[in-house]
Design a protein around this motif. Sequence first.
Motif, PDB file in Angstrom:
ATOM      1  N   CYS A 141       3.193   3.503   0.894  1.00 20.91           N
ATOM      2  CA  CYS A 141       2.497   2.217   0.934  1.00 20.91           C
ATOM      3  C   CYS A 141       1.071   2.423   0.421  1.00 20.91           C
ATOM      4  CB  CYS A 141       2.473   1.654   2.344  1.00 20.91           C
ATOM      5  SG  CYS A 141       1.589   0.086   2.453  1.00 20.91           S
ATOM      6  N   GLU A 142       0.737   1.766  -0.681  1.00 28.95           N
ATOM      7  CA  GLU A 142      -0.608   1.895  -1.242  1.00 28.95           C
ATOM      8  C   GLU A 142      -1.655   1.173  -0.406  1.00 28.95           C
ATOM      9  OE1 GLU A 142       0.031   0.369  -5.185  1.00 28.95           O
ATOM     10  OE2 GLU A 142       0.251   2.408  -5.974  1.00 28.95           O
ATOM     11  N   ASN A 143      -1.229   0.204   0.394  1.00 27.52           N
ATOM     12  CA  ASN A 143      -2.154  -0.594   1.180  1.00 27.52           C
ATOM     13  C   ASN A 143      -2.664   0.157   2.417  1.00 27.52           C
ATOM     14  OD1 ASN A 143      -3.577  -2.984   1.853  1.00 27.52           O
ATOM     15  ND2 ASN A 143      -1.958  -3.555   3.271  1.00 27.52           N
ATOM     16  N   CYS A 144      -1.762   0.816   3.152  1.00 31.42           N
ATOM     17  CA  CYS A 144      -2.189   1.459   4.403  1.00 31.42           C
ATOM     18  C   CYS A 144      -1.931   2.966   4.416  1.00 31.42           C
ATOM     19  CB  CYS A 144      -1.530   0.796   5.603  1.00 31.42           C
ATOM     20  SG  CYS A 144       0.259   0.839   5.578  1.00 31.42           S
TER      21      CYS A 144
ATOM     22  N   CYS B 266       2.276  -3.069   7.340  1.00 23.68           N
ATOM     23  CA  CYS B 266       1.619  -4.212   6.700  1.00 23.68           C
ATOM     24  C   CYS B 266       2.566  -5.120   5.920  1.00 23.68           C
ATOM     25  CB  CYS B 266       0.511  -3.718   5.769  1.00 23.68           C
ATOM     26  SG  CYS B 266       1.117  -2.789   4.353  1.00 23.68           S
TER      27      CYS B 266
ATOM     28  N   GLN C  28       3.870  -4.679   2.928  1.00 19.73           N
ATOM     29  CA  GLN C  28       3.762  -4.581   1.468  1.00 19.73           C
ATOM     30  C   GLN C  28       4.959  -3.821   0.901  1.00 19.73           C
ATOM     31  OE1 GLN C  28       1.375  -5.889  -0.568  1.00 19.73           O
ATOM     32  NE2 GLN C  28       0.574  -6.897   1.250  1.00 19.73           N
TER      33      GLN C  28
END
Length: 53
Positions: free
Chosen positions: A3-6, A20, A22
Motif C-alpha cells: 500500500c503506497e498510502n500507509c 485505508c 486503497q
Amino acid sequence: MYCENCDQHYPKDQQFCDHCGQPLVKRPLGTRWIPWMILGIMFATGLLIWLCL
C-alpha cells in the motif's frame, strides 16, 4: 503487495489495503539494492577522504 498510502505489506492475493482501503500495487524487487549501493559508495568515499587527511 504494498500500500503506497500507509506503507503496509500484504499477501499477493489481496487487492485492497485493510487499513485505508486503497488499491494495492506490486513493489518492484529490483530496486531494493540501490539504497544499499549508494550507502556503500558514500561510506567508501568518506573513508578515502578520512585516510587522505
